[in-house]
Structure formats: C-alpha cells, structure tokens
Design a protein around this motif. Structure first.
Motif, short mmCIF file in Angstrom:
data_model
loop_
_atom_site.label_atom_id
_atom_site.label_comp_id
_atom_site.label_asym_id
_atom_site.label_seq_id
_atom_site.Cartn_x
_atom_site.Cartn_y
_atom_site.Cartn_z
N SER A 82 -28.41 74.79 -90.66
CA SER A 82 -27.59 75.17 -89.52
C SER A 82 -26.21 75.67 -89.95
O SER A 82 -25.29 74.88 -90.20
N PRO A 83 -26.03 77.00 -90.01
CA PRO A 83 -24.68 77.52 -90.31
C PRO A 83 -23.64 77.02 -89.30
O PRO A 83 -22.47 76.83 -89.66
N MET A 84 -24.05 76.76 -88.06
CA MET A 84 -23.08 76.27 -87.06
C MET A 84 -22.57 74.88 -87.45
O MET A 84 -21.40 74.56 -87.25
N PHE A 85 -23.45 74.05 -87.99
CA PHE A 85 -23.01 72.72 -88.42
C PHE A 85 -21.96 72.86 -89.53
O PHE A 85 -20.91 72.20 -89.51
N VAL A 86 -22.26 73.72 -90.50
CA VAL A 86 -21.34 73.87 -91.64
C VAL A 86 -20.01 74.45 -91.16
O VAL A 86 -18.94 73.99 -91.57
N GLU A 87 -20.08 75.43 -90.25
CA GLU A 87 -18.84 76.09 -89.81
C GLU A 87 -18.00 75.21 -88.89
O GLU A 87 -16.78 75.18 -88.99
N HIS A 88 -18.64 74.48 -88.00
CA HIS A 88 -17.86 73.80 -86.94
C HIS A 88 -17.76 72.29 -87.08
O HIS A 88 -16.88 71.69 -86.48
N LEU A 89 -18.66 71.66 -87.82
CA LEU A 89 -18.63 70.20 -87.83
C LEU A 89 -18.34 69.58 -89.19
O LEU A 89 -17.56 68.62 -89.28
N LEU A 90 -18.98 70.07 -90.23
CA LEU A 90 -18.89 69.39 -91.53
C LEU A 90 -17.43 69.14 -91.95
O LEU A 90 -17.11 68.06 -92.43
N CYS A 91 -16.58 70.13 -91.77
CA CYS A 91 -15.17 70.00 -92.17
C CYS A 91 -14.27 69.89 -90.93
O CYS A 91 -13.09 70.29 -90.98
N HIS A 92 -14.78 69.39 -89.83
CA HIS A 92 -13.97 69.28 -88.61
C HIS A 92 -12.69 68.50 -88.92
O HIS A 92 -12.75 67.39 -89.50
N PRO A 93 -11.50 69.05 -88.57
CA PRO A 93 -10.24 68.40 -88.95
C PRO A 93 -10.15 66.94 -88.51
O PRO A 93 -9.57 66.12 -89.22
N LEU A 94 -10.75 66.62 -87.37
CA LEU A 94 -10.64 65.23 -86.91
C LEU A 94 -11.54 64.29 -87.71
O LEU A 94 -11.17 63.14 -87.98
N TYR A 95 -12.71 64.77 -88.12
CA TYR A 95 -13.53 63.96 -89.02
C TYR A 95 -12.75 63.69 -90.32
O TYR A 95 -12.70 62.57 -90.81
N LEU A 96 -12.17 64.77 -90.86
CA LEU A 96 -11.52 64.62 -92.16
C LEU A 96 -10.27 63.73 -92.05
O LEU A 96 -10.04 62.87 -92.91
N ALA A 97 -9.51 63.89 -90.98
CA ALA A 97 -8.32 63.05 -90.81
C ALA A 97 -8.73 61.58 -90.65
O ALA A 97 -8.07 60.67 -91.16
N THR A 98 -9.84 61.35 -89.95
CA THR A 98 -10.30 59.97 -89.73
C THR A 98 -10.83 59.37 -91.04
O THR A 98 -10.59 58.20 -91.34
N CYS A 99 -11.51 60.20 -91.82
CA CYS A 99 -11.98 59.71 -93.13
C CYS A 99 -10.79 59.45 -94.06
O CYS A 99 -10.78 58.43 -94.78
N ASP A 100 -9.79 60.34 -94.04
CA ASP A 100 -8.59 60.10 -94.86
C ASP A 100 -8.01 58.74 -94.51
O ASP A 100 -7.65 57.96 -95.39
N GLU A 101 -7.92 58.47 -93.21
CA GLU A 101 -7.27 57.26 -92.74
C GLU A 101 -8.08 55.99 -93.09
O GLU A 101 -7.53 55.01 -93.54
#
Ligand SMILES: O=C(O)CCC(=O)C(=O)O
Ligand SMILES: [Fe+2]
Length: 295
Positions: A82-101
């Motif tokens: 799913s290119p849409m998953f890679v483009e819109h979800l995998l690196c979603h800023p809120l996922y990444l900020a939550t993982c950072d935290e």
C-alpha cells in the motif's frame, strides 16, 4: 463508570496529547488522516482486498486464529502493498512524536511492529481483552514503555460495528488485575480518527452486531528498535518497493541499524557492516536477488 477516553484533534498540542496518553493509557485523535487521503486509501484497499479475496489465511499458531475469530478480515504486510500507507501513515508526525516521547528513552530508534488492516465483519464477536505488549511476555517490567499502538478508523467506528474497546487507566494496573466488561469503553470515532494506546493498556476489538456494516480499521504499532517485531517487515517488503521509499521509512521498516554506541553499547542489524538500507544500495544484483540455483 470507567473514565472516558480523552479526545483530541490532530492539530492540538502534542504535549497535551502525550500527557493524557500517559495518564489514561489511550487517547482518540480526530482528523489523524485527512479526508482526501482517507478516500484514496480506502479505494486502494478495496483493490487489495478484492485481489486477496481467495487467499486462504494460514496462521503460525491456531491460537492466533482463535484470537481473531473467523469474521475478521486481514490485510497484512501493508508497507509492501500500500503506497498510501507508506505515504500517509508510516511516518505520520504524530506517530513519530509519540514514539519519541514514550519509546525514545529505551532505544536509539524505534521501528514499525505491525501494520494490518482489520475488518470486523457483521457477526464477529468481541476479541478477548489483552495487552498488545504481551507479545514480549518475557520482557522485564523495568524496561519501561515498549510499544505505542493504535487503531485508525477507515470508516466510522461505533459500539455496534465493533469499535475497539479500551480500559482507560489499565496500563498502570499491577498484578493480574483483568478488566471487567463494565470497565471497557468503546473508541467510537468518525472515519479518519485514531485511537492511540500504550502497549500495556487493556483493549480488544468489539463485537459487530450490525447486519451489514463492516468496520474497517488499521492496526499500526511501533516498538523499540532492538526488539523482534511481530511482523517481519524486512522479509515482507519487496526490495524494489523499498528502494522507492524515503530513508526514514526504510529505517522504520527495520532496514536501519540500532546504534547504541553513544550509551556504551553496540550495533544491531548490519549487512556487510553497514546499515541494511545502505548495503542494499551498493550490493551487486546477484546478492540482492539470489538465483533459484543458489537457494
Ligand atoms: O481491531 C481492533 O479494534 C483491535 C485489534 C487488536 O487489538 C489486536 O489485533 O491486537
Ligand atoms: Fe490488540
């Protein structure tokens, strides 16, 4: 009455969301995925689901088949399909900020653990309440948070169509306390929202008591970069698809290294002493695509 799941909008202050997530173990975020992306994602998934309709799902252990039941449809290995998953979800800023935290203190980098579409079909029963972090059952509790998990609503989630049920505050429960049905709250939310929860928060997919409303969600979670992941992203993402992704996406799929040199540790995951995503760029063709005789 259990506490409600705190509700935010994706544009809200991330620090406020993280505070609520630390307290409640779960939050709902509206507009996590914009409407245009959501529609395109669903159109792409319609095609993938149709193409996989005849696929006979085999599980590595029958207990997993039991855990999901026979009224849940899956699309696994999404990053490769799913290119849409890679483009819109995998690196979603809120996922990444939550993982950072939540994961940042326990690893040099985190990685995608699982990304699967889960369609809860009419007649499907409620899933047994569980903690997603139980997949690492042997993990000493001293390690701290090891997982940031979520279910993104690809259509409207209601109690009746099988919205994820969550026990707010249960990430802090000690011993063998297990949630009573009355302690579970349905993550009812409009399409494009996500319920984000911690690995130790009790939850489960709800029963779908409708006659025709298929609840379409996508379960996405991240874990520490030095843990084995539930889905083997490196084997399930075709290299020709991987090569078109950003380096960050490749790292999140496990093609980076886990570099703990800065804290007196070492490297994990190299290929020819390099990060896999670098080694794959320079590998001779014969190495990246083994011929049938050499297998
Ligand atoms: O589909 C859902 O609502 C939850 C699924 C889930 O919790 C799981 O598969 O671990
Ligand atoms: Fe779960």
């Amino acid at each position: 009455m259990p506490d409600a799941i705190p509700v935010f909008d994706a544009a809200d202050d991330a620090a406020a969301m993280h505070k609520a997530l630390a307290q409640s173990g779960a939050i709902i975020v509206h507009d996590f995925l914009a409407k245009t992306a959501l529609d395109a994602f669903n159109a792409e998934l319609d095609q993938i689901i149709a193409a996989e309709a005849a696929l006979e799902r085999r599980f590595a252990n029958p207990a997993i088949a039991e855990f999901f039941g026979d009224r849940v449809g899956h699309v696994a290995a999404l990053a490769g399909k799913s290119p849409m998953f890679v483009e819109h979800l995998l690196c979603h800023p809120l996922y990444l900020a939550t993982c950072d935290e939540f994961l940042g203190a326990s690893c040099s980098d985190y990685q995608l653990n699982i990304a699967q579409v889960m369609e809860r079909k009419p007649g499907c029963e409620a899933q047994i309440s569980h903690r997603d972090a139980w997949v690492w059952k042997r993990m000493p509790p001293t390690v701290g948070e090891i997982q940031v998990a979520s279910v993104l609503a690809l259509n409207d989630f209601s109690f009746d169509n099988g919205a994820t049920l969550v026990a707010p505050g249960s990430h802090l429960w000690e011993g063998d306390r297990y949630p009573e049905p009355a302690e579970m709250v349905a993550a009812e939310m409009p399409a494009g929202s996500a319920v984000i929860y911690l690995g130790n928060t009790f939850h489960g997919g709800g029963a779908n008591v409708t006659t025709a409303d298929i609840r379409r969600g996508i379960h996405v979670s991240y874990t520490l970069g030095w843990l084995r992941t539930e889905e083997n992203q490196c084997l399930s993402t075709p290299l020709e698809v991987l090569s078109g992704m950003s380096r960050r996406a490749q790292e999140l799929l496990g093609f980076g290294v886990h570099d703990d040199i800065a804290v007196g540790g070492g490297y994990l995951g190299t290929v020819e002493l390099e990060a896999p995503c670098d080694a794959l760029k320079t590998a001779p063709a014969s190495q990246s695509s083994p011929s049938s005789e050499s297998m």
